[in-house]
Design an enzyme around this catalytic site. Sequence first.
Site, short mmCIF file in Angstrom:
data_model
loop_
_atom_site.label_atom_id
_atom_site.label_comp_id
_atom_site.label_asym_id
_atom_site.label_seq_id
_atom_site.Cartn_x
_atom_site.Cartn_y
_atom_site.Cartn_z
N SER A 261 17.66 -45.70 65.03
CA SER A 261 16.45 -45.12 64.44
C SER A 261 16.81 -44.43 63.14
O SER A 261 18.00 -44.19 62.85
CB SER A 261 15.85 -44.09 65.40
OG SER A 261 16.60 -42.88 65.33
N ASP A 262 15.79 -44.11 62.34
CA ASP A 262 16.08 -43.22 61.24
C ASP A 262 16.04 -41.80 61.80
O ASP A 262 15.76 -41.58 62.98
CB ASP A 262 15.05 -43.43 60.10
CG ASP A 262 15.58 -42.95 58.76
OD1 ASP A 262 15.12 -43.43 57.73
OD2 ASP A 262 16.49 -42.08 58.78
N TYR A 263 16.31 -40.84 60.93
CA TYR A 263 16.53 -39.46 61.37
C TYR A 263 15.31 -38.90 62.14
O TYR A 263 14.26 -38.68 61.56
CB TYR A 263 16.80 -38.58 60.15
CG TYR A 263 17.46 -37.27 60.47
CD1 TYR A 263 16.71 -36.19 60.93
CD2 TYR A 263 18.84 -37.12 60.36
CE1 TYR A 263 17.32 -34.99 61.25
CE2 TYR A 263 19.44 -35.91 60.68
CZ TYR A 263 18.68 -34.86 61.12
OH TYR A 263 19.29 -33.67 61.44
N ASP A 264 15.46 -38.78 63.46
CA ASP A 264 14.41 -38.18 64.30
C ASP A 264 13.17 -39.08 64.40
O ASP A 264 12.12 -38.69 64.88
CB ASP A 264 14.01 -36.81 63.73
CG ASP A 264 13.12 -36.01 64.68
OD1 ASP A 264 12.10 -35.46 64.21
OD2 ASP A 264 13.42 -35.99 65.89
N SER A 265 13.26 -40.35 63.94
CA SER A 265 12.04 -41.18 63.85
C SER A 265 11.55 -41.61 65.22
O SER A 265 10.37 -41.97 65.36
CB SER A 265 12.28 -42.41 62.96
OG SER A 265 13.21 -43.28 63.56
#
Length: 710
Positions: A261-265
């Site tokens: 995932s992207d950051y916290d996505s």
Amino acid sequence: MDTKHLLEIMTFDEKVGQLLQIAPFFFIKHADVEIAGEVKDLGLSRKNIFHAGSVLGIGSAEEMMQVQELYMKNHRLGIPLIFMADIIHGYETIFPVPIALASSFNPELVKQASRTSAVEASTAGIHVTFAPMADLVRDPRWGRVVESFGEDPYVNEVMVQASVEGFQAGDLKDERTLASCVKHFAGYGASEAGRDYNTVDLSRIQLHNGYLNGYKKAIEAGAKMVMTSFNVVEGIPATVNRYLLREVLRDLYQFKGVTISDYDSLHQILNHGCAEDDKEAAERGIMGGLDIEMASTCYIKHLKELVDEGVVDMKLIDEACLRVLDLKNDLGLFDNPYRGANPTEANRLVMSKEHLEQSLKAAYESLILLENKDILPLNKQVKVALIGPHATYDMTNGPWSWRGNQAHNTSLYDELKAFGVDVIHVNDQVDVSSYNEHDFKIIREADVVILALGEHVRESGEAHSKASLRLPRHQDDLFHMIKQHAKKIVTIVTAGRPLILNDVKESDALIYSWFLGTKHALAIVHTLFGLNHPSGKCPMSFPMHEGQVPLYYNHLNTGRPYQPQGHNEFTSYYLDMPNEPLYTFGEGLTYTKFMYGDLHVSKTEMIPQDTLDITIDITNVGEYTGHETVMLFIRDRVAAISRPVMELKKWQKIQLNPNESKTVQFRLTAIDLGYYDQEGKTVIEPGWFDIMVGPHAKDTQKQSFKFIKG
Ligand code: GLC
């Protein structure tokens, strides 16, 4: 390592731990000390931390070895961590930003930049880079356009492939390589209104014929990871989007690597309104096809109960965990958990003379000469007045250069002085009210004003979108004021996006430098005085007004195309602005001049197994040796779907001495004529095609041929 056997002996918690990526601060100091404040909300216990599969970011070889050693001591099976980081266009030696590298139209430079970035970053024990960004971008308002390779799908494919090959160099067992994680899957560059993290709404035809091409090419080039994007696609967050992560990535592209995932996505799908809570987010993530969760803890907190409740099949977790273990195997981490980390090598390799030379060479070819009214190159004896906010500015590494060693950066003033230029005046103020008669008097004495304008490094990049594309802080006013007093003006614009240049276009010369990295200022000064001859070309259209955006050359014709000559009121145009950009895709000057001969095609009818040869003679009719990028576009006149009025399919960058000629040859095959249908399958339709060859999208010669299906 027999990863399948290892999987069999792992506990549930150890498996799910491999799907967790956290920041290194959990390890560097005593982990239990770090779990404080808001971090505690992540619900991470000491046990979780020492099950994590990977780390985001690390600062040095010493830090990496400290963290890995601490971790390995605390992991029952001794499964090593992967260290991942954003090594986008350099580590300590910083290369031009990707949009600048794209301007070079030289994939070898892109490959070299990635290769050197990998060599330097790997000495700190970094194993994976979150690069290249393969997002197609047609909206300069979007801050991350600086990280892109521009508006053209084919340029994007070529540069992405070069970047992946540079990072991975064919064998990840070589510890001076980085595994490439291509991002942001998918369509992130089409954020509505150019506002970062905003809604994306693309048809599958648009996805497959432009926005997915770069990721597909990265996977074909062997990229080991794919990062999901923050946006929705077809209303579903990309991070949990089964169509993207399973139907396209796994089934259509046959991707075997790891998704992250992207950051916290993953957690952020709650904000999208696509999950009630982290438990539902965890379910949608693992079912959707997400392997590693970056910087949030939905998986570690909820997958156990989801499996116990029979909602999630353990098979999905096993598959995701096995992909992570296989990546660690590919990287050789089971044999050497400290892969790459080497302080001695770091001292020898990082910011070496050779690397700095490479960065300078890349900078030479990445800047764009947009105007030159016979003033450049300058004579070294000129008296120069250096004016504007970028006169003494040295933050030229651009966004995503977090480890860039600023100590080696210089300003235009530094490099002009070092070059021995007679700089009779410097004023780096942007506000016109800070200039007085003393300034004007000296400016009138100067042979030339070098006007250094542009954006601050923090005005592009992630979360740095803009509604206005004008030169910031009223720099156009500064230009007009200087123009009243200067004999000649050479304007240099430093920025992370195409800006509106309507006013400064009237300069005697105009250079668009982007952010060129460590050797930014030196490359510009060498160009001003002819040690470097510019060859860059626009990888994006430069709009006259924000209202034209999104603006790109390879647009569809529409049912009512605007005809400037035979203007009909009921056609596609603006009442208050032309349709055309100020500078179109591919525009860029050199110090010499190239003449194009007649365009020849080898046949006027082509069948599927044929090749079509296209030739054109190019002659350097100027006084300097120079590089020319010759571009070949096609147009499929009639198809089941509306095809772009032009599509770049090939280019060649050649060097010619004065009076030298070269016959440039291109070869097309049937696949070059195709497009993707909404399932992503290639379709090649019979009918007439136009071939257009020239220096850029607005200046081409045309021939036509008929493709006949056998
Ligand atoms: C950021 C960016 C992504 C980057 C990641 C890790 O939010 O969107 O490009 O790789 O976080 O730093």
